[in-house]
Design a protein around this motif. Sequence first.
Motif, PDB file in Angstrom:
ATOM      1  N   TYR B 201      37.714  39.497  42.463  1.00 42.68           N
ATOM      2  CA  TYR B 201      37.652  40.824  41.855  1.00 42.68           C
ATOM      3  C   TYR B 201      37.553  41.838  42.986  1.00 42.68           C
ATOM      4  O   TYR B 201      36.850  41.592  43.964  1.00 42.68           O
ATOM      5  N   ALA B 202      38.244  42.955  42.851  1.00 45.56           N
ATOM      6  CA  ALA B 202      38.181  43.943  43.936  1.00 45.56           C
ATOM      7  C   ALA B 202      38.011  45.339  43.369  1.00 45.56           C
ATOM      8  O   ALA B 202      38.501  45.649  42.283  1.00 45.56           O
ATOM      9  N   GLY B 203      37.333  46.155  44.127  1.00 42.07           N
ATOM     10  CA  GLY B 203      37.249  47.568  43.766  1.00 42.07           C
ATOM     11  C   GLY B 203      36.166  47.907  42.773  1.00 42.07           C
ATOM     12  O   GLY B 203      36.238  48.920  42.094  1.00 42.07           O
ATOM     13  N   GLY B 204      35.147  47.064  42.686  1.00 41.26           N
ATOM     14  CA  GLY B 204      33.981  47.457  41.896  1.00 41.26           C
ATOM     15  C   GLY B 204      33.047  48.260  42.773  1.00 41.26           C
ATOM     16  O   GLY B 204      33.176  48.268  44.001  1.00 41.26           O
ATOM     17  N   GLY B 205      32.113  48.932  42.137  1.00 44.96           N
ATOM     18  CA  GLY B 205      31.138  49.652  42.939  1.00 44.96           C
ATOM     19  C   GLY B 205      30.424  50.699  42.119  1.00 44.96           C
ATOM     20  O   GLY B 205      30.817  50.986  40.986  1.00 44.96           O
ATOM     21  N   GLN B 215      40.050  41.971  38.128  1.00 40.74           N
ATOM     22  CA  GLN B 215      40.428  40.719  38.785  1.00 40.74           C
ATOM     23  C   GLN B 215      41.755  40.919  39.507  1.00 40.74           C
ATOM     24  O   GLN B 215      42.688  41.496  38.945  1.00 40.74           O
ATOM     25  N   ILE B 216      41.851  40.435  40.747  1.00 42.18           N
ATOM     26  CA  ILE B 216      43.129  40.549  41.448  1.00 42.18           C
ATOM     27  C   ILE B 216      43.749  39.195  41.755  1.00 42.18           C
ATOM     28  O   ILE B 216      44.885  39.118  42.210  1.00 42.18           O
ATOM     29  N   ARG B 217      43.014  38.125  41.526  1.00 43.10           N
ATOM     30  CA  ARG B 217      43.566  36.784  41.776  1.00 43.10           C
ATOM     31  C   ARG B 217      42.785  35.828  40.894  1.00 43.10           C
ATOM     32  O   ARG B 217      41.566  35.920  40.832  1.00 43.10           O
ATOM     33  N   ASP B 218      43.460  34.905  40.244  1.00 42.97           N
ATOM     34  CA  ASP B 218      42.681  33.976  39.425  1.00 42.97           C
ATOM     35  C   ASP B 218      42.292  32.715  40.177  1.00 42.97           C
ATOM     36  O   ASP B 218      41.431  31.966  39.728  1.00 42.97           O
ATOM     37  N   PHE B 219      42.890  32.513  41.339  1.00 51.98           N
ATOM     38  CA  PHE B 219      42.487  31.332  42.115  1.00 51.98           C
ATOM     39  C   PHE B 219      42.932  31.456  43.566  1.00 51.98           C
ATOM     40  O   PHE B 219      44.111  31.598  43.843  1.00 51.98           O
ATOM     41  N   VAL B 220      41.976  31.409  44.456  1.00 52.25           N
ATOM     42  CA  VAL B 220      42.304  31.269  45.877  1.00 52.25           C
ATOM     43  C   VAL B 220      41.681  29.957  46.322  1.00 52.25           C
ATOM     44  O   VAL B 220      40.472  29.776  46.209  1.00 52.25           O
ATOM     45  N   VAL B 254      41.903  51.146  45.119  1.00 52.72           N
ATOM     46  CA  VAL B 254      42.436  50.292  44.052  1.00 52.72           C
ATOM     47  C   VAL B 254      42.790  51.153  42.836  1.00 52.72           C
ATOM     48  O   VAL B 254      43.837  50.979  42.216  1.00 52.72           O
ATOM     49  N   HIS B 255      41.928  52.108  42.565  1.00 51.89           N
ATOM     50  CA  HIS B 255      42.168  52.989  41.434  1.00 51.89           C
ATOM     51  C   HIS B 255      43.396  53.875  41.662  1.00 51.89           C
ATOM     52  O   HIS B 255      44.248  54.016  40.792  1.00 51.89           O
ATOM     53  N   GLU B 256      43.498  54.455  42.852  1.00 51.94           N
ATOM     54  CA  GLU B 256      44.609  55.381  43.108  1.00 51.94           C
ATOM     55  C   GLU B 256      45.950  54.661  43.214  1.00 51.94           C
ATOM     56  O   GLU B 256      46.969  55.162  42.746  1.00 51.94           O
ATOM     57  N   LEU B 257      45.924  53.475  43.850  1.00 53.30           N
ATOM     58  CA  LEU B 257      47.169  52.702  43.945  1.00 53.30           C
ATOM     59  C   LEU B 257      47.532  52.073  42.609  1.00 53.30           C
ATOM     60  O   LEU B 257      48.704  51.854  42.305  1.00 53.30           O
ATOM     61  N   GLY B 258      46.513  51.769  41.828  1.00 55.22           N
ATOM     62  CA  GLY B 258      46.687  50.934  40.649  1.00 55.22           C
ATOM     63  C   GLY B 258      46.458  49.490  41.049  1.00 55.22           C
ATOM     64  O   GLY B 258      46.823  49.087  42.164  1.00 55.22           O
ATOM     65  N   VAL B 259      45.871  48.713  40.150  1.00 50.87           N
ATOM     66  CA  VAL B 259      45.525  47.331  40.488  1.00 50.87           C
ATOM     67  C   VAL B 259      46.766  46.545  40.893  1.00 50.87           C
ATOM     68  O   VAL B 259      46.749  45.787  41.861  1.00 50.87           O
TER      69      VAL B 259
END
Lengths: 146, 543
Positions: B201-205, B215-220, B254-259
């Motif tokens: 998950y990215a861009g929380g805060g 969520q940006i990836r379901d599995f790394v 993340v918000h400005e670019l879009g997920v």
Amino acid sequence: MVEFLSFRDGEASQEPSVTVESFTGQSNSTAVRIEAGEDARELLPYLDRLSLVEVNFPAYTDGRGYSAARILREAGYAGELRAVGDVLVDQIVPMRRCGFDSFHPDKPLDDAAVERALHRYADVYQKTVDGRRPVWAKRHPEIVNG
Amino acid sequence: MYRYDSYDQSIVDARVEEFRDQVQRRLAGHLTEDQFKPLRLMNGLYLQLHAYMLRIAIPYGTLSARQMRKLGEVARKYDRGYGHFTTRTNIQFNWIKLADAPDILAELATVEMHAIQTSGNCIRNISSDQYAGVAADEVTDPRPWAELLRQWSTFHPEFTYLPRKFKICVIATAEDRSAMRLHDIGLKLVKRGDEIGAEVYAGGGMGRTPMVGPQIRDFVPEDEVIPYLEACLRVYNRYGRRDNKFKARIKILVHELGVEEYKRQVEEEFAQMKVLGLNPPREELDRIRPFFANPAYEQGLSDEIDRGDPAFALWVDRQVATHRQPGYAIVNISLKPVGGIPGDASADQIDLIADLAEHYSLDELRVTHAQNLVLPHVKKADLYAIWQKLDEAGLAEANLDLIGDIIACPGLDYCSLANARSIPLAQKLSERFASPDRQKDLGELKLKISGCINACGHHHAGHIGILGVDRKGVENFQLLLGGSGAEDASLGQITGPGFSEDGVVDAIEKVTDIYLAERAQGERFLDTYRRIGMKPFKEAIYG
Ligand code: SF4
């Protein structure tokens, strides 16, 4: 005090650098200067032709140049990579780790302080582009070569 | 617990000497405060309203008894006899002399502790689940991963001057006790077939513009996690905003670019980076793992608890959680006594808890983001003895996750950025709701207070949140309802105009009255709020 610091063998490039825009235009120059907001990847098609890339740090807190440097080295750039601008002694080590091999700071550096900084940390945790073996490689020499 | 090898130790020792050198240059007048500031900030030393504050990292919130005792010693020797546990599971000492700071760090290094990257625009202390290793439903223990990330992020050369600070959390259960999605990057370890990897998950805060991280990836997979994180950070380092401090966190990018676009850029970068051999070999995680292996539990212990003493029974019901080993329990120690300062512990209390950890919890304790402490491996048969000792030391409050379990940042009593005082308000609230019966009746109710928009007190994630603001030079408190930092993460909504300190206490009482009147069977405050919405609460407060 040192005005210019180089970790390369041989002479540093004396050629004046041009902007990314004029370089990727039709310039014959072999030296280019990247500003903080510019995309280092634009230079990738020309790496063979380049002998000097200067990366400008408008303020030492602006860390974009670290990524620019590492991207160029990851892509195989072997020429001189010079940090210019607001570069302080505390940044020399991380900059070296990201592939910079020469420095031309706005304000001269204290030689003794540079020496101390360079020898302060015997070990590093990450693999980057400077060829230093990270701690994890030293811990597992039988698995990680080189 | 993880133990340093000679590499880890030499890096921390070198840092102490480097910092000693910097402090000496400052004290000798070779560095101005302006030149020194960024250097001290790389090592957790802030200049606050009254003194220097030193923030010490507690990696993923885990401490041994020996380390805890050292913190008690620092409190006694260099501070005014207490320390403050933070929402980042670190500890802060508020009354530090500059000249002492290098000695403190040298002492901490002897117990494998440091203050590296506890401030500055770099990757901060990695956080994790306080029940890691003992939670029944855990996919794998997240602590070895957290340690791997601690090492990777320590002095990472490319990510030392990011646009803004960067917080990473790693958990491994469905239940989220660590506000994972309110971190710049959250990793949730999951299993795919036989393989362990991470959902990312990215861009929380929190802060001025709170966001729940998508969520940006379901599995790394395990052996690609480092290059994947480097790709996430590189995109952020290159394109995160640097023109405005308040828009510089990754959440804004993340918000400005879009997920989708952020994801695409990360994947592009990742494709380049994953072939560079950046990930340590699996053997490295395998080397770290045994440090966190199950301790030697006794077998065949009874699960019986003698509940004869009613005060003890009350405490057990509230503070004790299920351990995955029969006969054992997890003990939560409240640092929220009625009228006290949330997260503060005296040197004597710190020593006592260190002793308890050593004698009763297999030499381990944890710090939680709610500013409490945890003894993770306690025999049920020892619970009564522990409770008695805690009770004598004023540490037996039974209010975990209740309205008295208030999170509060240091606020205007210490913090130079504050608009308002969080601590006296927390004290007033805990007194207003002091009655154990009343608290129990109100049930789970997470109350969180920040003294300014930086949101160190997680007010956005409080079922009830309070934000201190400055209104024409007067402290004013905004009230928020409906936030959550748990697996059902959500952001609180502001009720309306702010209040005075007493006014906000009254308003919260009205809010709880509405809840009691409206709640359906089994509903927590948050559930009722979600069902009936803001309106009835607003009417009660402002009507
Ligand atoms: S929320 Fe504001 S007042 Fe509170 S500790 Fe953080 S910066 Fe200071």
